[in-house]
Design an enzyme around this catalytic site. Sequence first.
Site, mmCIF file in Angstrom:
data_model
loop_
_atom_site.group_PDB
_atom_site.id
_atom_site.type_symbol
_atom_site.label_atom_id
_atom_site.label_comp_id
_atom_site.label_asym_id
_atom_site.label_seq_id
_atom_site.Cartn_x
_atom_site.Cartn_y
_atom_site.Cartn_z
ATOM 1 N N HIS A 17 0.839 -1.206 0.000
ATOM 2 C CA HIS A 17 0.000 0.000 0.000
ATOM 3 C C HIS A 17 0.876 1.259 0.000
ATOM 4 C CE1 HIS A 17 -2.878 -2.867 2.209
ATOM 5 N NE2 HIS A 17 -3.471 -2.605 1.077
ATOM 6 N N LYS A 41 -15.168 -9.113 6.000
ATOM 7 C CA LYS A 41 -13.849 -9.515 6.499
ATOM 8 C C LYS A 41 -13.805 -9.460 8.017
ATOM 9 C CE LYS A 41 -10.945 -8.299 2.554
ATOM 10 N NZ LYS A 41 -9.883 -7.417 2.043
ATOM 11 N N ARG A 90 -2.088 -5.883 -8.385
ATOM 12 C CA ARG A 90 -0.903 -6.737 -8.232
ATOM 13 C C ARG A 90 -0.805 -7.729 -9.376
ATOM 14 N NH1 ARG A 90 -2.731 -8.637 -2.533
ATOM 15 N NH2 ARG A 90 -4.642 -8.405 -3.729
ATOM 16 N N SER A 128 -2.596 -8.314 3.124
ATOM 17 C CA SER A 128 -2.742 -8.137 4.571
ATOM 18 C C SER A 128 -3.002 -9.469 5.262
ATOM 19 C CB SER A 128 -3.886 -7.161 4.875
ATOM 20 O OG SER A 128 -3.628 -5.924 4.265
HETATM 21 N N1 COA Z 1 -0.140 -4.200 -2.070
HETATM 22 C C1 COA Z 1 -0.383 -5.144 -1.166
HETATM 23 N N2 COA Z 1 -1.616 -5.615 -0.890
HETATM 24 C C2 COA Z 1 -2.620 -5.087 -1.585
HETATM 25 C C3 COA Z 1 -2.440 -4.100 -2.544
HETATM 26 C C4 COA Z 1 -1.122 -3.655 -2.772
HETATM 27 N N3 COA Z 1 -0.859 -2.729 -3.682
HETATM 28 N N4 COA Z 1 -3.625 -3.799 -3.065
HETATM 29 C C5 COA Z 1 -4.525 -4.564 -2.451
HETATM 30 N N5 COA Z 1 -3.912 -5.351 -1.564
HETATM 31 C C6 COA Z 1 -4.542 -6.386 -0.726
HETATM 32 C C7 COA Z 1 -4.994 -5.914 0.598
HETATM 33 O O1 COA Z 1 -4.000 -6.078 1.563
HETATM 34 C C8 COA Z 1 -6.177 -6.820 0.835
HETATM 35 O O2 COA Z 1 -5.695 -8.039 1.361
HETATM 36 P P1 COA Z 1 -6.622 -9.014 2.233
HETATM 37 O O3 COA Z 1 -7.783 -9.414 1.373
HETATM 38 O O4 COA Z 1 -5.713 -10.121 2.548
HETATM 39 O O5 COA Z 1 -7.066 -8.212 3.433
HETATM 40 C C9 COA Z 1 -6.732 -7.075 -0.568
HETATM 41 O O6 COA Z 1 -5.676 -6.818 -1.428
HETATM 42 C C10 COA Z 1 -7.843 -6.172 -1.022
HETATM 43 O O7 COA Z 1 -8.263 -5.385 0.006
HETATM 44 P P2 COA Z 1 -8.527 -3.835 -0.002
HETATM 45 O O8 COA Z 1 -7.689 -3.112 -0.974
HETATM 46 O O9 COA Z 1 -8.460 -3.395 1.375
HETATM 47 O O10 COA Z 1 -9.942 -3.799 -0.580
HETATM 48 P P3 COA Z 1 -11.220 -4.500 -0.030
HETATM 49 O O11 COA Z 1 -11.589 -5.468 -1.078
HETATM 50 O O12 COA Z 1 -11.103 -4.983 1.358
HETATM 51 O O13 COA Z 1 -12.210 -3.294 0.033
HETATM 52 C C11 COA Z 1 -13.288 -1.295 -0.739
HETATM 53 C C12 COA Z 1 -12.521 -2.544 -1.087
HETATM 54 C C13 COA Z 1 -13.137 -0.919 0.695
HETATM 55 C C14 COA Z 1 -12.733 -0.198 -1.598
HETATM 56 C C15 COA Z 1 -14.771 -1.568 -1.104
HETATM 57 O O14 COA Z 1 -15.218 -2.680 -0.371
HETATM 58 C C16 COA Z 1 -15.670 -0.380 -0.799
HETATM 59 O O15 COA Z 1 -15.640 0.604 -1.506
HETATM 60 N N6 COA Z 1 -16.505 -0.468 0.247
HETATM 61 C C17 COA Z 1 -17.461 0.559 0.594
HETATM 62 C C18 COA Z 1 -18.895 0.120 0.250
HETATM 63 C C19 COA Z 1 -19.235 0.424 -1.175
HETATM 64 O O16 COA Z 1 -19.268 1.538 -1.624
HETATM 65 N N7 COA Z 1 -19.512 -0.639 -1.921
HETATM 66 C C20 COA Z 1 -19.817 -0.534 -3.325
HETATM 67 C C21 COA Z 1 -18.554 -0.390 -4.117
HETATM 68 S S1 COA Z 1 -18.555 -1.476 -5.474
#
Ligand code: COA
Length: 161
Positions: A17, A41, A90, A128
Site C-alpha cells: 500500500h 472480512k 498486483r 494483509s
Molecule cells: N499491495 C499489497 N496488498 C494489496 C495491494 C497492494 N498494492 N492492493 C490490495 N492489496 C490487498 C490488501 O491487503 C487486501 O488483502 P486481504 O484481502 O488479505 O485483506 C486485498 O488486497 C484487497 O483489500 P482492499 O484493498 O483493502 O480492498 P477491499 O476489497 O477490502 O475493500 C473497498 C474494497 C473498501 C474499496 C470496497 O469494499 C468499498 O468501496 N466499500 C465501501 C462500500 C461500497 O461503496 N460498496 C460498493 C462499491 S462497489
Amino acid sequence: MKVAVYPGSFDPITNGHIDILNKTSKLFDKIIVSVVHNVTKNALFSLEERVEMIKESTNHMDNIEVDSFNGLLSNYLQEKQAIAIIRGLRTVSDFEYEMHMSMMNKMLIPEVDTIFIMSDSKNIYVSSSGIKEAALLGGDISSLVPKAVNMRLGEKIKKND
Ligand code: COA
C-alpha cells in the site's frame, strides 16, 4: 485542489500500500487514505488501530490525510469532493474484481474515475491476510510492513497468546 481517495480495509497497511501511495502522492494535491469497515472480512485490528498505523506509516508524506468511513464509497467521495479513487493492481486476478468495483462506482458517481497503479514486482504476493497469517505463526514479516505495523503486530500476537 485535486483530491483522491485511497479506500481499503488496511488490516493492516503493508509496504504494498505504501508503494501505491508513494507513486500516487505525486499526482494529486491531497490523498485521503480511508479505512473502510468491510463487513465480509474478520478484522484483526480495530478501525482506530488501523487509522493510527496508517498515520504512523505515512508521516513522511505531507499530502496524505487518514480517515475512515462507513457506508457507500460514492457518498464519501462526494462529501470529500474527490476526483479519483486510487486502487493498486498486483496480478491479473485483482483485475476482474477491481473492474467490477470501478464500474459500480462509475454508475453511482460518474464524475469520479478509478486510477489503477501497478504494484512493484516485489510486492505482488503481499496481502494483509498473508502477512497476518505468517506473523501469527511466527514468521518474520518485517520486510513487508512499515516499522509501526511490525511493532503492533508483535504486540497483538503477544496479547492473543
Ligand atoms: N499491495 C499489497 N496488498 C494489496 C495491494 C497492494 N498494492 N492492493 C490490495 N492489496 C490487498 C490488501 O491487503 C487486501 O488483502 P486481504 O484481502 O488479505 O485483506 C486485498 O488486497 C484487497 O483489500 P482492499 O484493498 O483493502 O480492498 P477491499 O476489497 O477490502 O475493500 C473497498 C474494497 C473498501 C474499496 C470496497 O469494499 C468499498 O468501496 N466499500 C465501501 C462500500 C461500497 O461503496 N460498496 C460498493 C462499491 S462497489
